[in-house]
Design a protein around this motif. Structure first.
Motif, PDB file in Angstrom:
ATOM      1  N   PHE A  29       0.828  -1.217   0.000  1.00  0.00           N
ATOM      2  CA  PHE A  29       0.000   0.000   0.000  1.00  0.00           C
ATOM      3  C   PHE A  29       0.854   1.255   0.000  1.00  0.00           C
ATOM      4  CE2 PHE A  29      -3.668   2.497   0.723  1.00  0.00           C
ATOM      5  CZ  PHE A  29      -3.396   3.413   1.736  1.00  0.00           C
ATOM      6  N   PHE A  30       1.944   1.253   0.728  1.00  0.00           N
ATOM      7  CA  PHE A  30       2.793   2.424   0.871  1.00  0.00           C
ATOM      8  C   PHE A  30       3.394   2.882  -0.449  1.00  0.00           C
ATOM      9  CE2 PHE A  30       6.902   0.484   0.191  1.00  0.00           C
ATOM     10  CZ  PHE A  30       6.653  -0.848   0.440  1.00  0.00           C
ATOM     11  N   SER A  31       3.461   1.996  -1.430  1.00  0.00           N
ATOM     12  CA  SER A  31       4.100   2.322  -2.706  1.00  0.00           C
ATOM     13  C   SER A  31       3.120   2.897  -3.735  1.00  0.00           C
ATOM     14  CB  SER A  31       4.790   1.086  -3.281  1.00  0.00           C
ATOM     15  OG  SER A  31       3.841   0.100  -3.659  1.00  0.00           O
ATOM     16  N   TYR A  32       1.858   3.041  -3.343  1.00  0.00           N
ATOM     17  CA  TYR A  32       0.838   3.527  -4.263  1.00  0.00           C
ATOM     18  C   TYR A  32       0.349   4.915  -3.893  1.00  0.00           C
ATOM     19  CZ  TYR A  32       0.480  -1.082  -6.375  1.00  0.00           C
ATOM     20  OH  TYR A  32       0.755  -2.252  -7.045  1.00  0.00           O
ATOM     21  N   SER A  33       0.266   5.794  -4.882  1.00  0.00           N
ATOM     22  CA  SER A  33      -0.489   7.031  -4.713  1.00  0.00           C
ATOM     23  C   SER A  33      -1.957   6.657  -4.743  1.00  0.00           C
ATOM     24  CB  SER A  33      -0.181   8.008  -5.844  1.00  0.00           C
ATOM     25  OG  SER A  33       1.182   8.363  -5.827  1.00  0.00           O
ATOM     26  N   MET A  34      -2.757   7.409  -3.997  1.00  0.00           N
ATOM     27  CA  MET A  34      -4.163   7.045  -3.849  1.00  0.00           C
ATOM     28  C   MET A  34      -5.082   8.209  -4.196  1.00  0.00           C
ATOM     29  SD  MET A  34      -4.028   3.898  -2.848  1.00  0.00           S
ATOM     30  CE  MET A  34      -5.744   3.646  -2.371  1.00  0.00           C
ATOM     31  N   GLY A  35      -6.266   7.860  -4.643  1.00  0.00           N
ATOM     32  CA  GLY A  35      -7.244   8.894  -4.967  1.00  0.00           C
ATOM     33  C   GLY A  35      -8.646   8.469  -4.587  1.00  0.00           C
ATOM     34  N   TRP A  36      -9.511   9.466  -4.468  1.00  0.00           N
ATOM     35  CA  TRP A  36     -10.944   9.248  -4.318  1.00  0.00           C
ATOM     36  C   TRP A  36     -11.642   9.867  -5.525  1.00  0.00           C
ATOM     37  CZ3 TRP A  36     -13.294   6.257  -0.783  1.00  0.00           C
ATOM     38  CH2 TRP A  36     -12.642   5.973   0.414  1.00  0.00           C
ATOM     39  N   PHE A  37     -12.594   9.140  -6.050  1.00  0.00           N
ATOM     40  CA  PHE A  37     -13.432   9.606  -7.143  1.00  0.00           C
ATOM     41  C   PHE A  37     -14.884   9.386  -6.743  1.00  0.00           C
ATOM     42  CE2 PHE A  37     -10.432  10.252 -10.690  1.00  0.00           C
ATOM     43  CZ  PHE A  37      -9.284   9.738 -10.121  1.00  0.00           C
ATOM     44  N   ARG A  38     -15.795  10.035  -7.461  1.00  0.00           N
ATOM     45  CA  ARG A  38     -17.217   9.812  -7.184  1.00  0.00           C
ATOM     46  C   ARG A  38     -18.006   9.866  -8.484  1.00  0.00           C
ATOM     47  NH1 ARG A  38     -18.747  15.419  -3.903  1.00  0.00           N
ATOM     48  NH2 ARG A  38     -18.602  16.853  -5.685  1.00  0.00           N
ATOM     49  N   GLN A  39     -19.128   9.146  -8.462  1.00  0.00           N
ATOM     50  CA  GLN A  39     -19.993   9.102  -9.634  1.00  0.00           C
ATOM     51  C   GLN A  39     -21.441   9.259  -9.202  1.00  0.00           C
ATOM     52  OE1 GLN A  39     -19.631   5.567 -12.083  1.00  0.00           O
ATOM     53  NE2 GLN A  39     -20.368   6.678 -13.867  1.00  0.00           N
ATOM     54  N   ALA A  40     -22.040  10.353  -9.637  1.00  0.00           N
ATOM     55  CA  ALA A  40     -23.446  10.606  -9.385  1.00  0.00           C
ATOM     56  C   ALA A  40     -24.278   9.970 -10.497  1.00  0.00           C
ATOM     57  CB  ALA A  40     -23.702  12.105  -9.315  1.00  0.00           C
ATOM     58  N   PRO A  41     -25.552   9.696 -10.241  1.00  0.00           N
ATOM     59  CA  PRO A  41     -26.394   9.072 -11.271  1.00  0.00           C
ATOM     60  C   PRO A  41     -26.408   9.884 -12.561  1.00  0.00           C
ATOM     61  CG  PRO A  41     -27.507   9.036  -9.155  1.00  0.00           C
ATOM     62  CD  PRO A  41     -26.264   9.866  -8.970  1.00  0.00           C
ATOM     63  N   GLY A  42     -26.183   9.206 -13.673  1.00  0.00           N
ATOM     64  CA  GLY A  42     -26.226   9.864 -14.962  1.00  0.00           C
ATOM     65  C   GLY A  42     -25.017  10.711 -15.289  1.00  0.00           C
ATOM     66  N   ARG A  43     -23.983  10.638 -14.453  1.00  0.00           N
ATOM     67  CA  ARG A  43     -22.795  11.456 -14.687  1.00  0.00           C
ATOM     68  C   ARG A  43     -21.550  10.579 -14.765  1.00  0.00           C
ATOM     69  NH1 ARG A  43     -22.553  16.898 -11.308  1.00  0.00           N
ATOM     70  NH2 ARG A  43     -20.838  17.093 -12.775  1.00  0.00           N
ATOM     71  N   GLU A  44     -20.498  11.166 -15.298  1.00  0.00           N
ATOM     72  CA  GLU A  44     -19.220  10.459 -15.357  1.00  0.00           C
ATOM     73  C   GLU A  44     -18.595  10.437 -13.955  1.00  0.00           C
ATOM     74  OE1 GLU A  44     -17.954  11.597 -19.954  1.00  0.00           O
ATOM     75  OE2 GLU A  44     -16.836  12.405 -18.264  1.00  0.00           O
ATOM     76  N   ARG A  45     -17.613   9.560 -13.803  1.00  0.00           N
ATOM     77  CA  ARG A  45     -16.887   9.496 -12.542  1.00  0.00           C
ATOM     78  C   ARG A  45     -15.914  10.662 -12.479  1.00  0.00           C
ATOM     79  NH1 ARG A  45     -15.213   3.614 -10.661  1.00  0.00           N
ATOM     80  NH2 ARG A  45     -13.969   3.659 -12.594  1.00  0.00           N
ATOM     81  N   ASP A  46     -15.950  11.406 -11.393  1.00  0.00           N
ATOM     82  CA  ASP A  46     -15.171  12.626 -11.247  1.00  0.00           C
ATOM     83  C   ASP A  46     -14.120  12.498 -10.146  1.00  0.00           C
ATOM     84  OD1 ASP A  46     -18.163  14.597 -11.704  1.00  0.00           O
ATOM     85  OD2 ASP A  46     -16.658  14.024 -13.199  1.00  0.00           O
ATOM     86  N   PHE A  47     -13.031  13.197 -10.329  1.00  0.00           N
ATOM     87  CA  PHE A  47     -11.971  13.277  -9.327  1.00  0.00           C
ATOM     88  C   PHE A  47     -12.468  14.039  -8.103  1.00  0.00           C
ATOM     89  CE2 PHE A  47      -7.836  13.728  -7.557  1.00  0.00           C
ATOM     90  CZ  PHE A  47      -7.729  15.038  -7.101  1.00  0.00           C
ATOM     91  N   VAL A  48     -12.095  13.539  -6.918  1.00  0.00           N
ATOM     92  CA  VAL A  48     -12.446  14.212  -5.668  1.00  0.00           C
ATOM     93  C   VAL A  48     -11.188  14.675  -4.931  1.00  0.00           C
ATOM     94  CG1 VAL A  48     -13.507  13.939  -3.387  1.00  0.00           C
ATOM     95  CG2 VAL A  48     -14.582  12.908  -5.402  1.00  0.00           C
ATOM     96  N   ALA A  49     -10.260  13.737  -4.711  1.00  0.00           N
ATOM     97  CA  ALA A  49      -9.062  14.064  -3.931  1.00  0.00           C
ATOM     98  C   ALA A  49      -7.985  13.036  -4.217  1.00  0.00           C
ATOM     99  CB  ALA A  49      -9.375  14.093  -2.438  1.00  0.00           C
ATOM    100  N   ALA A  50      -6.739  13.428  -3.946  1.00  0.00           N
ATOM    101  CA  ALA A  50      -5.611  12.518  -4.131  1.00  0.00           C
ATOM    102  C   ALA A  50      -4.548  12.801  -3.085  1.00  0.00           C
ATOM    103  CB  ALA A  50      -5.028  12.655  -5.530  1.00  0.00           C
ATOM    104  N   ILE A  51      -3.693  11.807  -2.871  1.00  0.00           N
ATOM    105  CA  ILE A  51      -2.661  11.933  -1.850  1.00  0.00           C
ATOM    106  C   ILE A  51      -1.420  11.181  -2.307  1.00  0.00           C
ATOM    107  CG2 ILE A  51      -3.478   9.890  -0.591  1.00  0.00           C
ATOM    108  CD1 ILE A  51      -2.869  11.483   2.014  1.00  0.00           C
TER     109      ILE A  51
END
Length: 125
Positions: A29-51
């Motif tokens: 896990f320590f070797s991976y950059s991580m992100g959060w994304f979200r997808q609302a109904p009828g929409r594309e998946r969007d970037f939320v945050a990264a670390i």
């Protein structure tokens, strides 16, 4: 392989808070950059945050800046997303994602290799 499992979603009133977790059993896990994304109904998946891998640098979508906080605990192989002052427009399925190993974080969904199954967040008005 980096299996990712999100938890912590649910139903909350506007103005409330939730904390999402993303756990992995992988020992890299320590070797991976991580992100959060979200997808609302009828929409594309969007970037939320990264670390970054070391957890020192974070970045956010403008829509959540100042309200959400991404963090990680490499000793526990867990990624977090603290969500405060939630709004109805934050309603979506939230996904954690891993990029790497040894790659910088990205805003692009296609740059991430491993994904969790998603957790639903619903914010009522």
């Amino acid at each position: 392989q980096v299996p990712l499992v999100e938890s912590g979603g649910g139903l909350v009133q506007a103005g409330g808070s939730l904390r999402l977790s993303c756990a992995t059993s992988g020992r890299t896990f320590f070797s991976y950059s991580m992100g959060w994304f979200r997808q609302a109904p009828g929409r594309e998946r969007d970037f939320v945050a990264a670390i970054t891998r070391d957890g020192i640098t974070t970045d956010y979508a403008d829509s959540v800046k100042g309200r959400f906080a991404i963090s990680r605990d490499n000793a526990k192989n867990t990624l977090y997303l603290q969500m405060n002052s939630l709004k109805p427009e934050d309603t979506a399925v939230y996904y954690c994602a891993a990029r790497g190993p040894w790659r910088a974080y990205s805003y692009k969904e296609t740059d991430y290799t491993y994904w969790g199954q998603g957790t639903q967040v619903t914010v009522s008005s």
